[in-house]
Scaffold this motif. Structure first.
Motif, short mmCIF file in Angstrom:
data_model
loop_
_atom_site.label_atom_id
_atom_site.label_comp_id
_atom_site.label_asym_id
_atom_site.label_seq_id
_atom_site.Cartn_x
_atom_site.Cartn_y
_atom_site.Cartn_z
N PHE A 54 0.70 -1.22 -0.12
CA PHE A 54 -0.14 -0.01 -0.08
C PHE A 54 0.93 1.27 -0.10
O PHE A 54 0.80 2.17 -0.78
N TRP A 55 1.75 1.20 0.86
CA TRP A 55 2.71 2.58 0.98
C TRP A 55 3.57 2.68 -0.10
O TRP A 55 3.51 3.88 -0.61
N SER A 56 4.03 1.59 -0.89
CA SER A 56 4.82 1.67 -1.94
C SER A 56 3.98 2.21 -2.98
O SER A 56 4.40 2.87 -4.08
N GLY A 57 2.69 1.64 -3.29
CA GLY A 57 1.81 1.78 -4.29
C GLY A 57 1.36 3.81 -4.27
O GLY A 57 1.24 4.16 -5.11
N THR A 58 1.10 3.84 -3.11
CA THR A 58 0.67 5.30 -3.05
C THR A 58 1.99 6.32 -3.05
O THR A 58 1.67 7.28 -3.85
N ALA A 59 3.12 6.04 -2.68
CA ALA A 59 4.44 6.68 -3.18
C ALA A 59 4.54 6.76 -4.72
O ALA A 59 4.66 8.00 -5.39
N ALA A 60 4.37 5.69 -5.46
CA ALA A 60 4.30 5.61 -6.94
C ALA A 60 2.99 6.40 -7.38
O ALA A 60 3.63 7.27 -8.39
N LEU A 138 -3.16 -1.02 -7.17
CA LEU A 138 -3.88 0.06 -8.01
C LEU A 138 -4.50 1.10 -7.15
O LEU A 138 -4.66 2.12 -7.53
N GLY A 139 -5.39 0.54 -6.06
CA GLY A 139 -5.89 1.25 -4.96
C GLY A 139 -4.94 2.24 -4.62
O GLY A 139 -5.35 3.49 -4.38
N ALA A 140 -3.89 1.99 -4.25
CA ALA A 140 -2.92 2.99 -3.48
C ALA A 140 -2.22 3.91 -4.46
O ALA A 140 -2.34 5.10 -4.31
N ASN A 141 -2.27 3.46 -5.83
CA ASN A 141 -1.79 4.37 -6.95
C ASN A 141 -2.68 5.38 -7.09
O ASN A 141 -2.31 6.73 -7.36
N VAL A 142 -4.08 5.09 -7.42
CA VAL A 142 -5.08 6.08 -7.36
C VAL A 142 -5.14 7.12 -5.98
O VAL A 142 -5.32 8.22 -6.29
N ILE A 143 -5.12 6.55 -4.96
CA ILE A 143 -4.92 7.26 -3.56
C ILE A 143 -4.05 8.29 -3.67
O ILE A 143 -4.21 9.42 -3.59
N GLY A 144 -2.58 7.85 -4.21
CA GLY A 144 -1.57 8.96 -4.38
C GLY A 144 -1.78 9.82 -5.14
O GLY A 144 -1.50 10.95 -5.20
N ALA A 145 -2.49 9.42 -6.34
CA ALA A 145 -2.81 10.42 -7.38
C ALA A 145 -3.63 11.62 -7.09
O ALA A 145 -3.23 12.79 -7.20
N PHE A 146 -4.61 11.13 -6.03
CA PHE A 146 -5.65 12.08 -5.71
C PHE A 146 -4.93 13.01 -4.87
O PHE A 146 -5.29 14.18 -4.41
N CYS A 147 -4.15 12.51 -3.74
CA CYS A 147 -3.48 13.21 -2.89
C CYS A 147 -2.55 14.23 -3.36
O CYS A 147 -2.57 15.63 -3.14
N ILE A 148 -1.64 13.97 -4.50
CA ILE A 148 -1.11 15.09 -5.12
C ILE A 148 -1.57 16.07 -6.16
O ILE A 148 -1.38 17.33 -6.15
N ALA A 149 -2.70 15.66 -6.57
CA ALA A 149 -3.75 16.23 -7.46
C ALA A 149 -4.27 17.72 -6.47
O ALA A 149 -4.61 18.61 -6.81
#
Length: 283
Positions: A54-60, A138-149
């Motif tokens: 999760f954390w690696s995916g969020t970072a990505a 995939l869920g973590a990637n999307v969460i990270g995308a929304f955070c940075i957006a």
């Protein structure tokens, strides 16, 4: 003059051994060895904890935003010329360089990395492990995308003069027709899987492989689910994109296209060329 080997019987075998090692080091990895490297990486990823994934995916998801931001910066400052498009697309490679060389969890890499172990042992347990990893990453990637957006949209994190280019890039990516988004996502899935396949023998050229083929994704106007999720999120958090259009017009078609390209096309072809050798070794 007397040769050194005449006085040292052990020198010739030593020289032959050194030569053999040099040839092995210089030789290209076979398809089977490349497969084995990726398979082991995939098994390691499948064994990671949910928290780690999760954390690696969020970072990505956060770091891949620098692909969109890099493009926006170059578009803002490059002159209005026919060749500017090709140069600005080098900005798209920045996020991928950060994520891939930083060994973060990017969903599209896993369309081949974790699938190859499944092809060797196609069991319900292994399928469930792959599905678990895909969902988490995939869920973590999307969460990270929304955070940075959200950071880009509502804070002074980026200069105001970059906002028009960021908005233009996001609208272009998201408002593509769903069918076109799906088919444009297939080459992107193939190219990311090809990067994963080439990296085990890349050594110092890994940087340029990632740079070149992610530039090709941008220059070819292909669609990528994670980088595109940053653009989707940038519009959505500002109320410029509704959930129906975001999910059914962009997210699902691009996700399906990337999976088709990375798994149904590239991973199956890669498996086909090593299947006989791998299964023979396991008998």
């Amino acid at each position: 003059m007397v040769s050194i080997h005449e006085n040292d019987p052990g020198a010739a075998p030593l020289e032959e051994e050194t030569e053999r090692e040099s040839v092995e080091a210089a030789a290209k990895l076979s398809s089977k060895l490349i497969y084995e490297v990726i398979r082991r990486d995939g098994e390691e990823e499948l064994a990671r904890t949910k928290r780690s994934l999760f954390w690696s995916g969020t970072a990505a998801g956060i770091m891949i935003s620098f692909s969109v931001l890099g493009e926006a910066i170059l578009r803002t400052y490059l002159p209005d010329a026919p060749w500017s498009f090709l140069i600005e697309n080098f900005g798209y490679s920045l996020g991928f360089l950060l994520v891939i060389m930083g060994r973060m969890q990017l969903f599209t890499e896993n369309t081949i990395t974790t699938v190859l172990p499944l092809m060797v042992k196609p069991s319900a347990h292994n399928f469930a492990c792959v599905a678990r990893l895909w969902v988490i990453v995939l869920g973590a990637n999307v969460i990270g995308a929304f955070c940075i957006a959200t950071l880009y949209a509502y804070t002074p994190a980026i200069p105001d003069n970059l906002a028009p280019a960021l908005l233009s890039l996001s609208e272009h990516a998201i408002h593509m027709p769903a069918g076109e988004s799906f088919f444009r996502a297939i080459p992107a899935g193939i190219l990311v899987a090809a990067i994963v396949w080439m990296l085990p023998q890349a050594d110092e050229s890994g940087f340029f492989i990632i740079l070149t083929f992610t530039w090709l994704i941008a220059a070819g106007d292909f669609t990528h689910i994670v980088a595109g999720s940053v653009e989707m999120a940038y519009l959505a958090v500002q109320g410029l994109l509704g959930p129906t259009e975001a999910i059914f017009g962009f997210f699902i078609p691009v996700l399906a296209g990337n999976i088709v390209g990375g798994t149904a096309v590239f991973a199956l072809i890669a498996w086909g060329q090593v299947k006989d050798d791998v299964l023979m070794d396991r008998q």
